[in-house]
Design an enzyme around this catalytic site. Structure first.
Site, PDB file in Angstrom:
ATOM      1  N   HIS A  22       3.125  -5.812   5.468  1.00 54.76           N
ATOM      2  CA  HIS A  22       2.420  -6.703   4.541  1.00 54.76           C
ATOM      3  C   HIS A  22       1.739  -5.897   3.436  1.00 54.76           C
ATOM      4  CE1 HIS A  22      -0.074 -10.426   3.757  1.00 54.76           C
ATOM      5  NE2 HIS A  22      -0.814  -9.506   3.169  1.00 54.76           N
ATOM      6  N   GLU A  23       0.995  -4.863   3.824  1.00 55.58           N
ATOM      7  CA  GLU A  23       0.274  -4.060   2.834  1.00 55.58           C
ATOM      8  C   GLU A  23       1.233  -3.200   2.011  1.00 55.58           C
ATOM      9  OE1 GLU A  23      -2.751  -4.640   2.179  1.00 55.58           O
ATOM     10  OE2 GLU A  23      -3.053  -5.966   3.881  1.00 55.58           O
ATOM     11  N   HIS A  26       2.564  -5.252  -0.830  1.00 56.22           N
ATOM     12  CA  HIS A  26       1.625  -5.310  -1.954  1.00 56.22           C
ATOM     13  C   HIS A  26       1.755  -4.061  -2.824  1.00 56.22           C
ATOM     14  CE1 HIS A  26      -0.378  -8.909  -0.742  1.00 56.22           C
ATOM     15  NE2 HIS A  26      -1.017  -8.398   0.299  1.00 56.22           N
TER      16      HIS A  26
END
Length: 215
Positions: A22-23, A26
């Site tokens: 997820h990170e 980003h």
């Protein structure tokens, strides 16, 4: 070994992996849009410890899982400087959406693994590999769906707010950002009172749909 401890040993690594992707999503999208901040700070990596927060990624999820409390946790936010984007509001929306999108893609990948595991018998000696993959596939689907749906809530500091702000009139955005501290408090109240259980409805619907697709 108690069932609670076994759940911790299985779920925390799955949660860590999902948060890491997820990170990373980003950071990757921010880098592609011209912002080197995350890369310069060592966050454009799949190494889980670059993104892990000791309290939010390990301690709190472990306590929640072991005690049967509503599951909750977080990773270290990826630093983003929207001044590097040609269109800051659109860029922030794309960077924000990348996180939940990665979780939905992981849920689909886990569905594929589950589909293979229920159809192909695999073993290593006496160890039933297919059964282990089925358990991990089911857990990965549910964890990723929860992360994806939760992060799309349109409340600061969640990803959903940064997606929403790209479509709001400019005069509203500053006001909503000033409400961010209250939004965080509201999320904590929802967590402690069980209000986040409402997310269980869309998560459960998507979960059942993907499992039916797999089996």
């Amino acid at each position: 070994m108690t069932q609670g401890l076994l759940n911790v040993l299985i779920l925390v690594p799955v949660f860590l992996f999902c948060l890491c992707l997820h990170e990373y999503a980003h950071a990757w999208v921010a880098s592609r849009l011209g912002d080197p901040t995350a890369k310069d700070m060592g966050r454009l990596t799949l190494h889980p410890m670059a993104h892990a927060d000791w309290v939010g990624t390990f301690l709190l999820p472990a306590v929640c899982i072991y005690s049967g409390l509503p599951f909750f946790g977080w990773a270290k936010p990826v630093p983003v400087d929207p001044r590097h984007f040609a269109n800051p509001r659109k860029g922030m929306a794309l960077v924000a959406f990348a996180g939940p999108a990665s979780n939905f893609l992981l849920a689909l990948a886990a569905t594929g693994i589950l589909a293979i595991a229920v159809r192909v018998p695999l073993s290593y000696g006496e160890f039933d590999v297919s059964n282990a993959l089925q358990i991990l596939g089911v857990l990965a689907i549910k964890v990723n769906l929860f992360l994806g749906v939760f992060n799309l809530l349109p409340l600061p500091p969640l990803d959903g707010f940064n997606v929403l702000q790209a479509f709001l009139p400019s005069r509203w955005v500053g006001t909503l950002y000033r409400l961010a501290p209250y939004s965080t408090a509201a999320l904590m109240i929802l967590l402690m009172t069980g209000g986040l259980r409402v997310l269980g409805m869309p998560v459960e619907y998507l979960f059942r749909s993907l499992v039916r697709l797999a089996v």
